[in-house]
Design a protein around this motif. Structure first.
Motif, short mmCIF file in Angstrom:
data_model
loop_
_atom_site.label_atom_id
_atom_site.label_comp_id
_atom_site.label_asym_id
_atom_site.label_seq_id
_atom_site.Cartn_x
_atom_site.Cartn_y
_atom_site.Cartn_z
N ASP A 1 47.83 -69.66 -10.12
CA ASP A 1 46.54 -69.87 -10.78
C ASP A 1 45.67 -68.66 -10.54
OD1 ASP A 1 45.34 -70.12 -8.23
OD2 ASP A 1 45.70 -72.26 -8.20
N ASN A 2 44.46 -68.71 -11.04
CA ASN A 2 43.53 -67.58 -10.93
C ASN A 2 42.38 -67.86 -9.96
OD1 ASN A 2 44.95 -66.09 -12.86
ND2 ASN A 2 43.91 -67.16 -14.52
N LEU A 3 42.57 -68.83 -9.06
CA LEU A 3 41.45 -69.22 -8.20
C LEU A 3 40.96 -68.07 -7.31
CD1 LEU A 3 42.51 -72.83 -7.15
CD2 LEU A 3 40.75 -72.14 -8.79
N HIS A 4 41.87 -67.30 -6.74
CA HIS A 4 41.43 -66.19 -5.90
C HIS A 4 40.66 -65.15 -6.72
CE1 HIS A 4 44.21 -67.68 -2.79
NE2 HIS A 4 43.28 -67.19 -1.99
N GLY A 5 41.13 -64.90 -7.93
CA GLY A 5 40.42 -63.97 -8.81
C GLY A 5 39.04 -64.46 -9.16
N ILE A 6 38.94 -65.75 -9.44
CA ILE A 6 37.63 -66.35 -9.75
C ILE A 6 36.72 -66.26 -8.53
CG2 ILE A 6 36.44 -68.51 -10.31
CD1 ILE A 6 38.98 -69.24 -11.97
N PHE A 7 37.28 -66.52 -7.34
CA PHE A 7 36.49 -66.42 -6.12
C PHE A 7 35.96 -64.99 -5.94
CE2 PHE A 7 35.85 -65.53 -1.65
CZ PHE A 7 35.06 -66.60 -1.27
N ILE A 8 36.81 -64.01 -6.15
CA ILE A 8 36.41 -62.61 -5.99
C ILE A 8 35.32 -62.24 -6.99
CG2 ILE A 8 37.20 -60.22 -6.22
CD1 ILE A 8 39.94 -61.28 -5.07
N ILE A 9 35.47 -62.69 -8.23
CA ILE A 9 34.45 -62.41 -9.26
C ILE A 9 33.11 -63.03 -8.87
CG2 ILE A 9 33.76 -62.92 -11.64
CD1 ILE A 9 36.81 -62.60 -12.34
N ILE A 10 33.13 -64.28 -8.43
CA ILE A 10 31.89 -64.94 -8.02
C ILE A 10 31.30 -64.26 -6.79
CG2 ILE A 10 30.90 -67.09 -7.12
CD1 ILE A 10 32.79 -68.60 -9.00
N GLU A 11 32.15 -63.85 -5.86
CA GLU A 11 31.67 -63.17 -4.65
C GLU A 11 31.03 -61.83 -5.01
OE1 GLU A 11 31.40 -63.49 -0.34
OE2 GLU A 11 31.48 -64.82 -2.05
N PHE A 12 31.65 -61.10 -5.93
CA PHE A 12 31.09 -59.82 -6.38
C PHE A 12 29.76 -60.05 -7.09
CE2 PHE A 12 30.61 -56.43 -9.54
CZ PHE A 12 30.63 -55.33 -8.71
N PHE A 13 29.71 -61.05 -7.98
CA PHE A 13 28.47 -61.40 -8.68
C PHE A 13 27.37 -61.73 -7.68
CE2 PHE A 13 25.79 -64.92 -10.15
CZ PHE A 13 25.13 -64.31 -11.21
N LYS A 14 27.73 -62.54 -6.68
CA LYS A 14 26.74 -62.95 -5.67
C LYS A 14 26.25 -61.73 -4.89
CE LYS A 14 28.23 -65.17 -2.19
NZ LYS A 14 28.96 -66.15 -1.42
#
Length: 147
Positions: A115-128
């Motif tokens: 799945d893409n959960l780690h990628g989504i986490f990284i994107i949200i972390e970068f956004f934050k």
């Protein structure tokens, strides 16, 4: 020189930015490069680290909200704070539980669905991280100087 409580908010945002960079973008990925650290152990250390850091971030968002009441801020700047709050909420209540299940499967040697959960986490972390940094840059008020 008089230091007002509202001047603490930019400092809080800059400290928070440093914490995000240090924990999420330096320490967490680097542990996977340690040659003698097994994947299950690295995942367990990462899980404990990120969950603990998540508690710290909830404390920081509460402080940011409290400090925000000490000054005059525009709707845009409050919107930034809300976006940081929403990013943190997504991580805490959606991504962490899902990633915990995946981590437990890997640590138990079980197969997992890609799945893409780690990628989504990284994107949200970068956004934050970007939003917190921008918050520190834009919510700066003039310090009053007493002569």
């Amino acid at each position: 020189m008089e230091i007002r409580l509202s001047n603490a908010l930019p400092a809080l945002y800059f400290i928070w930015t440093g914490l995000i960079l240090g924990v999420s973008f330096i320490a967490t990925p680097l542990k996977f490069l340690a040659p003698h650290l097994t994947l299950p152990v690295a995942l367990e250390v990462g899980q404990v680290t990120l969950h603990f850091f998540n508690y710290i971030e909830w404390g920081l968002i509460v402080l940011a909200i409290l400090f925000s009441f000490a000054g005059r801020f525009s709707v845009w700047k409050w919107g930034m704070l809300v976006s940081i709050f929403l990013a943190l909420s997504l991580q805490t209540f959606w991504l962490f539980p899902e990633l915990d299940v995946r981590t437990e499967l890997v640590m138990a040697g079980q197969p997992r669905n890609p799945d893409n959960l780690h990628g989504i986490f990284i994107i949200i972390e970068f956004f934050k991280a970007v939003m917190v940094f921008i918050g520190g840059c834009t919510i700066r008020e003039r310090k009053s100087v007493k002569g």
